[in-house]
Design a protein around this motif. Structure first.
Motif, PDB file in Angstrom:
ATOM      1  N   VAL A  10       0.845  -1.172   0.000  1.00 58.97           N
ATOM      2  CA  VAL A  10       0.000   0.000   0.000  1.00 58.97           C
ATOM      3  C   VAL A  10       0.886   1.229   0.000  1.00 58.97           C
ATOM      4  O   VAL A  10       1.925   1.277   0.651  1.00 58.97           O
ATOM      5  CB  VAL A  10      -0.909  -0.005   1.248  1.00 58.97           C
ATOM      6  CG1 VAL A  10      -1.713   1.277   1.323  1.00 58.97           C
ATOM      7  CG2 VAL A  10      -1.830  -1.213   1.210  1.00 58.97           C
ATOM      8  N   GLY A  11       0.479   2.259  -0.720  1.00 58.10           N
ATOM      9  CA  GLY A  11       1.239   3.482  -0.755  1.00 58.10           C
ATOM     10  C   GLY A  11       2.156   3.575  -1.960  1.00 58.10           C
ATOM     11  O   GLY A  11       2.785   4.594  -2.198  1.00 58.10           O
ATOM     12  N   ARG A  12       2.206   2.534  -2.758  1.00 54.47           N
ATOM     13  CA  ARG A  12       3.022   2.551  -3.963  1.00 54.47           C
ATOM     14  C   ARG A  12       2.388   3.452  -5.007  1.00 54.47           C
ATOM     15  O   ARG A  12       1.171   3.489  -5.150  1.00 54.47           O
ATOM     16  CB  ARG A  12       3.146   1.127  -4.498  1.00 54.47           C
ATOM     17  CG  ARG A  12       3.984   1.000  -5.772  1.00 54.47           C
ATOM     18  CD  ARG A  12       4.102  -0.465  -6.141  1.00 54.47           C
ATOM     19  NE  ARG A  12       4.775  -0.642  -7.401  1.00 54.47           N
ATOM     20  CZ  ARG A  12       5.017  -1.824  -7.943  1.00 54.47           C
ATOM     21  NH1 ARG A  12       4.636  -2.923  -7.320  1.00 54.47           N
ATOM     22  NH2 ARG A  12       5.632  -1.917  -9.105  1.00 54.47           N
ATOM     23  N   ASP A  67      -9.725   2.235 -13.334  1.00 57.26           N
ATOM     24  CA  ASP A  67     -10.552   3.432 -13.505  1.00 57.26           C
ATOM     25  C   ASP A  67     -10.752   4.096 -12.141  1.00 57.26           C
ATOM     26  O   ASP A  67     -11.774   3.912 -11.485  1.00 57.26           O
ATOM     27  CB  ASP A  67     -11.890   3.044 -14.136  1.00 57.26           C
ATOM     28  CG  ASP A  67     -12.702   4.240 -14.605  1.00 57.26           C
ATOM     29  OD1 ASP A  67     -12.410   5.374 -14.162  1.00 57.26           O
ATOM     30  OD2 ASP A  67     -13.633   4.040 -15.413  1.00 57.26           O
ATOM     31  N   ARG A  68      -9.779   4.884 -11.730  1.00 59.98           N
ATOM     32  CA  ARG A  68      -9.817   5.515 -10.407  1.00 59.98           C
ATOM     33  C   ARG A  68     -10.996   6.476 -10.273  1.00 59.98           C
ATOM     34  O   ARG A  68     -11.645   6.544  -9.214  1.00 59.98           O
ATOM     35  CB  ARG A  68      -8.496   6.253 -10.155  1.00 59.98           C
ATOM     36  CG  ARG A  68      -8.443   7.071  -8.848  1.00 59.98           C
ATOM     37  CD  ARG A  68      -8.352   6.154  -7.654  1.00 59.98           C
ATOM     38  NE  ARG A  68      -8.337   6.889  -6.396  1.00 59.98           N
ATOM     39  CZ  ARG A  68      -7.234   7.334  -5.766  1.00 59.98           C
ATOM     40  NH1 ARG A  68      -6.041   7.151  -6.310  1.00 59.98           N
ATOM     41  NH2 ARG A  68      -7.323   7.951  -4.615  1.00 59.98           N
ATOM     42  N   ALA A  69     -11.279   7.259 -11.309  1.00 57.09           N
ATOM     43  CA  ALA A  69     -12.369   8.230 -11.220  1.00 57.09           C
ATOM     44  C   ALA A  69     -13.696   7.534 -10.991  1.00 57.09           C
ATOM     45  O   ALA A  69     -14.498   7.941 -10.143  1.00 57.09           O
ATOM     46  CB  ALA A  69     -12.411   9.087 -12.485  1.00 57.09           C
ATOM     47  N   SER A 124      -6.671  -0.298  -2.583  1.00 58.26           N
ATOM     48  CA  SER A 124      -5.666   0.309  -1.711  1.00 58.26           C
ATOM     49  C   SER A 124      -4.265   0.054  -2.254  1.00 58.26           C
ATOM     50  O   SER A 124      -3.354   0.886  -2.092  1.00 58.26           O
ATOM     51  CB  SER A 124      -5.804  -0.232  -0.281  1.00 58.26           C
ATOM     52  OG  SER A 124      -5.371  -1.577  -0.189  1.00 58.26           O
ATOM     53  N   ARG A 125      -4.086  -1.073  -2.922  1.00 58.73           N
ATOM     54  CA  ARG A 125      -2.794  -1.407  -3.504  1.00 58.73           C
ATOM     55  C   ARG A 125      -2.647  -0.820  -4.908  1.00 58.73           C
ATOM     56  O   ARG A 125      -1.612  -0.240  -5.241  1.00 58.73           O
ATOM     57  CB  ARG A 125      -2.644  -2.925  -3.541  1.00 58.73           C
ATOM     58  CG  ARG A 125      -2.642  -3.558  -2.155  1.00 58.73           C
ATOM     59  CD  ARG A 125      -2.896  -5.045  -2.224  1.00 58.73           C
ATOM     60  NE  ARG A 125      -2.811  -5.672  -0.911  1.00 58.73           N
ATOM     61  CZ  ARG A 125      -3.324  -6.850  -0.608  1.00 58.73           C
ATOM     62  NH1 ARG A 125      -3.962  -7.540  -1.528  1.00 58.73           N
ATOM     63  NH2 ARG A 125      -3.206  -7.343   0.609  1.00 58.73           N
ATOM     64  N   THR A 126      -3.687  -0.978  -5.703  1.00 63.07           N
ATOM     65  CA  THR A 126      -3.626  -0.501  -7.084  1.00 63.07           C
ATOM     66  C   THR A 126      -3.435   1.006  -7.154  1.00 63.07           C
ATOM     67  O   THR A 126      -2.639   1.516  -7.956  1.00 63.07           O
ATOM     68  CB  THR A 126      -4.916  -0.891  -7.830  1.00 63.07           C
ATOM     69  OG1 THR A 126      -5.064  -2.312  -7.817  1.00 63.07           O
ATOM     70  CG2 THR A 126      -4.886  -0.408  -9.274  1.00 63.07           C
ATOM     71  N   PHE A 127      -4.179   1.732  -6.314  1.00 63.64           N
ATOM     72  CA  PHE A 127      -4.155   3.197  -6.376  1.00 63.64           C
ATOM     73  C   PHE A 127      -3.310   3.836  -5.276  1.00 63.64           C
ATOM     74  O   PHE A 127      -3.203   5.054  -5.207  1.00 63.64           O
ATOM     75  CB  PHE A 127      -5.589   3.738  -6.313  1.00 63.64           C
ATOM     76  CG  PHE A 127      -6.489   3.222  -7.395  1.00 63.64           C
ATOM     77  CD1 PHE A 127      -6.091   3.233  -8.719  1.00 63.64           C
ATOM     78  CD2 PHE A 127      -7.750   2.707  -7.091  1.00 63.64           C
ATOM     79  CE1 PHE A 127      -6.923   2.753  -9.730  1.00 63.64           C
ATOM     80  CE2 PHE A 127      -8.594   2.229  -8.091  1.00 63.64           C
ATOM     81  CZ  PHE A 127      -8.172   2.254  -9.418  1.00 63.64           C
ATOM     82  N   ALA A 136     -12.126  -0.904   4.287  1.00 65.68           N
ATOM     83  CA  ALA A 136     -12.283  -2.351   4.146  1.00 65.68           C
ATOM     84  C   ALA A 136     -12.209  -3.047   5.494  1.00 65.68           C
ATOM     85  O   ALA A 136     -12.967  -3.987   5.771  1.00 65.68           O
ATOM     86  CB  ALA A 136     -11.217  -2.910   3.202  1.00 65.68           C
ATOM     87  N   ALA A 137     -11.300  -2.597   6.352  1.00 65.65           N
ATOM     88  CA  ALA A 137     -11.126  -3.232   7.658  1.00 65.65           C
ATOM     89  C   ALA A 137     -12.370  -3.081   8.519  1.00 65.65           C
ATOM     90  O   ALA A 137     -12.746  -4.008   9.257  1.00 65.65           O
ATOM     91  CB  ALA A 137      -9.912  -2.629   8.364  1.00 65.65           C
ATOM     92  N   ALA A 138     -13.029  -1.923   8.443  1.00 63.68           N
ATOM     93  CA  ALA A 138     -14.246  -1.719   9.222  1.00 63.68           C
ATOM     94  C   ALA A 138     -15.356  -2.658   8.768  1.00 63.68           C
ATOM     95  O   ALA A 138     -16.070  -3.256   9.583  1.00 63.68           O
ATOM     96  CB  ALA A 138     -14.698  -0.263   9.105  1.00 63.68           C
TER      97      ALA A 138
END
Length: 280
Positions: A10-12, A67-69, A124-127, A136-138
């Motif tokens: 995450v964060g990449r 497709d982030r948007a 979370s990983r892709t973007f 997701a954790a909640a």
């Protein structure tokens, strides 16, 4: 949607743009027809309602095709309009546009929650967005707390309730086999530190194997201390619900599962009888 391997961290930063995925034009066409300008996935044959399941599927495809948007648009609508249960982070399963629009049934649908949360983990990983993993954790924590139950009469084994309310009785627990997307359960559990979901994935695969020892998986089943029984008022056919069972098992890298074999046998027999073209 194509299930690509997720980025390990995450964060990449988002990778540089590459060739356009051949599915992207189809996604854009589908999105133009079925997703509103605000991010609501519209089920036109069912009175233009929206479901948590549809929102979750759309999130997953948007992530898979980068497709982030669209992902953010669909997510924002989902959180604002379906994550309205006061007691947990699960999603109300049905929203109707009448009278200004609103959730018409606050019960959740565990498959809708599962797909939405799994899409968030992947996104979370892709973007490279940590906030998605928190969301997701909640959902994962409340899915485990409110929608997992022990197998009736047994000390081991977890069942996935179709929703938090309405599926438990003294007779047993009503289960929808098609809600078991076991890859999503396991990956969601691993990413969010929710081991009960990982266990439920393994138990779900075992449940599906028991159900298909001698026949096709049903749309619905009641699990009792003595075994399986028909779920009153619900279909026991291999119908629109259960046809997802072999698909999800193939997505979960389990093409040799007995449920897949049973479905393949049934489809081959149908096509052999109805047409000259049989699937391979």
């Amino acid at each position: 949607a194509p299930m690509r391997p997720a980025s390990p961290s995450v964060g990449r930063a988002t990778p540089a743009a590459g060739p356009v995925d051949p599915l992207t034009p189809l996604w854009r066409a589908w999105r133009a027809i079925h997703v509103s300008s605000r991010g609501r996935v519209i089920d036109r044959p069912q009175d233009n309602v929206s479901h948590s399941e549809g929102q979750g599927y759309a999130l997953l495809v948007a992530e898979a095709l980068g497709d982030r948007a669209a992902f953010d648009l669909i997510l924002d609508w989902t959180l604002a309009n379906l994550q309205v249960r006061e007691e947990d982070a699960l999603l109300a399963w049905r929203w109707h546009p009448a009278d200004g629009g609103g959730a018409t049934d606050l019960n959740n649908a565990s498959d809708g929650d599962l797909f939405a949360a799994w899409a968030l983990v992947r996104a979370s990983r892709t973007f490279g967005e940590e906030r998605y993993l928190d969301l997701a954790a909640a959902i994962a924590a409340d899915l485990a707390a409110r929608c997992l139950r022990p197998w009736p009469g047994q000390s081991e084994g977890l069942l996935l309730l179709p929703g938090a309310e309405g599926f438990e009785s003294e007779a047993g627990i009503v289960v929808n086999p098609a809600y078991y997307m076991t890859r999503a359960l396991a990956e969601l559990g691993e990413a969010t530190g929710t081991p009960a979901l990982i266990a439920a994935a393994a138990d779900g695969n075992a449940l599906l194997a028991r159900l298909t020892r001698e026949g096709l998986p049903p749309d619905w089943i009641m699990v009792t201390p003595s075994g399986f029984a028909p779920a009153e008022g619900k279909s026991s056919d291999f119908g629109y619900e259960a046809m997802r069972v072999p698909l999800y098992l193939i997505w979960s890298a389990m093409p040799g599962h007995s449920a897949v074999a049973r479905a393949r046998e049934a489809y081959l027999a149908f096509f052999a009888e109805e047409t000259d073209l049989a699937p391979t």
